[in-house]
Scaffold this motif. Structure first.
Motif, short mmCIF file in Angstrom:
data_model
loop_
_atom_site.label_atom_id
_atom_site.label_comp_id
_atom_site.label_asym_id
_atom_site.label_seq_id
_atom_site.Cartn_x
_atom_site.Cartn_y
_atom_site.Cartn_z
N UNK A 1 0.87 -1.41 -0.12
CA UNK A 1 0.10 -0.14 -0.01
C UNK A 1 0.90 1.11 0.12
N UNK A 2 0.35 2.15 -0.88
CA UNK A 2 1.41 3.39 -0.83
C UNK A 2 0.88 3.91 0.18
N UNK A 3 1.19 5.41 0.71
CA UNK A 3 0.74 6.27 1.71
C UNK A 3 -0.72 6.84 1.43
N UNK A 4 -1.38 7.10 2.35
CA UNK A 4 -2.58 7.67 2.24
C UNK A 4 -2.74 9.19 1.16
N UNK A 5 -1.40 9.69 1.50
CA UNK A 5 -1.26 11.11 0.88
C UNK A 5 -1.28 10.80 -0.39
N UNK A 6 -0.41 9.81 -0.91
CA UNK A 6 -0.13 9.35 -2.30
C UNK A 6 -1.54 8.67 -2.91
N UNK A 7 -2.21 7.91 -2.26
CA UNK A 7 -3.44 7.41 -3.02
C UNK A 7 -4.34 8.47 -3.19
N UNK B 1 1.62 17.86 -5.88
CA UNK B 1 1.55 17.31 -4.31
C UNK B 1 2.11 15.97 -4.16
N UNK B 2 2.48 15.51 -5.49
CA UNK B 2 3.12 13.98 -5.27
C UNK B 2 4.48 14.25 -5.15
N UNK B 3 5.19 14.65 -6.39
CA UNK B 3 6.65 14.67 -6.35
C UNK B 3 6.96 15.76 -7.50
N UNK B 4 8.38 16.15 -7.60
CA UNK B 4 8.67 17.23 -8.76
C UNK B 4 8.84 16.56 -10.05
N UNK C 1 5.18 16.48 -11.56
CA UNK C 1 4.90 18.06 -11.80
C UNK C 1 5.58 18.19 -13.06
N UNK C 2 6.74 17.86 -13.30
CA UNK C 2 7.38 18.30 -14.67
C UNK C 2 7.00 17.45 -15.77
N UNK C 3 6.37 16.14 -15.62
CA UNK C 3 5.70 15.58 -16.62
C UNK C 3 4.29 15.81 -16.97
N UNK C 4 3.77 16.45 -15.93
CA UNK C 4 2.16 16.76 -15.94
C UNK C 4 1.68 17.33 -17.40
N UNK C 5 2.43 18.53 -17.84
CA UNK C 5 1.99 19.16 -19.26
C UNK C 5 2.18 17.96 -20.43
N UNK C 6 3.20 17.38 -20.42
CA UNK C 6 3.18 16.38 -21.50
C UNK C 6 2.17 15.29 -21.39
N UNK D 1 4.36 8.76 -9.16
CA UNK D 1 4.07 9.34 -8.07
C UNK D 1 4.31 8.74 -6.90
N UNK D 2 4.75 7.31 -6.75
CA UNK D 2 4.97 6.87 -5.62
C UNK D 2 6.68 6.85 -5.26
#
Length: 314
Positions: free
Chosen positions: A64-70, A134-137, A140-145, A181-182
């Motif tokens: 299980x990932x952390x609650x924050x990650x999920x 909120x997950x990691x850098x 975030x960088x890959x989100x526009x792609x 994300x994890x």
């Protein structure tokens, strides 16, 4: 003699605006439009890709990932799909209006304005980028792609018959994105699940496109059924799903998963066989059941088997 009035009485013809009433008047249309938009994009069908994203997250965490990650993975998935579906309805509004099967959708029917849907796309995209932040850098960088792939898919049927696989990849990014994300990095092994989802979605999108064979041929839109015919398209969908099964077996091997995960693959095979038994070249009447029901069940059940395998082996 004029009748006396109480202090503050403005007379029977004077009305004092009620702030709460004004709020209600302006609020209701927005909520109504939002509800219609969510119905239009069928947001509940996030179930198609979300379980595979959660598989990717659990494989990355080996449990299980952390609650924050999920929480933020789920927010990102729902927001990304909402943006992509609303954008698709927006750019396809004129096509949907001309197609008898889709002419009753909210935009061509005039139930929503293009401006509202465009605002919804921008807002959903913003939520997706916020979730990635909120997950990691790297996320975030890959989100526009990722957004570019999700949004630009809507144009592919205008120039290529292989748009089904582009849609597949748009959803197939989910498990790899969840891994990032994890872990904050990418492992090539998770790309097996990306490829499996790509061919899974591509296969059932080929089936779905059979409904629009005549319309696509008349309007010049591209699809595998339009170019190769429905019988050949059904065989291509079957071959895509066969490739998917092979990739899932490879995934099981490289992650050294156990018998429970293997049972999950067996269940997927049985459901795919049933799905294809519902659709025949001369009978597409059960296509909606094959598309919506079976594929939602496939993704959810596969997730439960993989999750159970990972949790029981900890």
């Amino acid at each position: 003699m004029t009748p006396k009035t109480k202090t503050g009485d403005l007379g029977p013809k004077t009305q004092v605006p009620r702030p709460d009433l004004a709020f209600t008047i302006y609020r209701v249309p927005v909520l109504h439009n939002l509800r219609v938009t969510l119905e239009m994009i069928k947001w509940e069908h996030s179930v198609f890709a979300l379980p595979f994203a959660l598989c990717g997250a659990m494989l990355a965490a080996r449990g299980l990932p952390t609650a924050h990650q999920l929480i933020w993975i789920v927010v990102a998935m729902v927001a990304a799909r909402s943006a992509a579906m609303a954008f698709n309805r927006l750019v396809d509004a004129s096509i949907d209006a001309a197609n008898p099967r889709t002419s009753a959708r909210a935009l061509p029917a005039g139930h929503l304005s293009p401006a509202f849907v465009a605002t919804f796309v921008v807002g959903s995209s913003g939520v997706f980028v916020l979730a990635a932040a909120q997950l990691n850098r790297l996320a975030l960088w890959l989100s526009p792609g990722a957004l570019a792939v999700l949004l630009l898919y809507s144009y592919t049927k205008r120039f290529t018959r292989w748009s089904h696989l582009v849609l597949g990849f748009a959803l197939g990014m989910a498990p790899a994105a969840a891994w990032i994300a994890v872990r904050g990095s990418l492992d090539a092994r998770i790309l097996l699940l990306t490829a499996a989802v790509t061919f899974w979605v591509g296969g059932f999108d080929v089936l779905y496109a059979c409904q629009d064979f005549d319309f696509d041929r008349q309007t010049g839109l591209h699809s595998i059924p339009r170019h190769l015919g429905i019988p050949a398209a059904l065989w291509i969908a079957r071959s895509f799903h066969l490739v998917m099964v092979g990739l899932l077996v490879a995934l099981l091997i490289v992650f050294a998963m156990g018998k429970l995960a293997a049972c999950g693959i067996l269940v997927v095979i049985l459901l795919l066989l049933y799905e294809h038994s519902l659709v025949k070249p001369n009978d597409l009447s059960k296509l909606n059941a094959a598309f919506f029901t079976m594929n939602g069940v496939i993704s959810v059940l596969f997730f439960f088997f993989v999750a159970g395998d990972l949790l029981l082996r900890k």
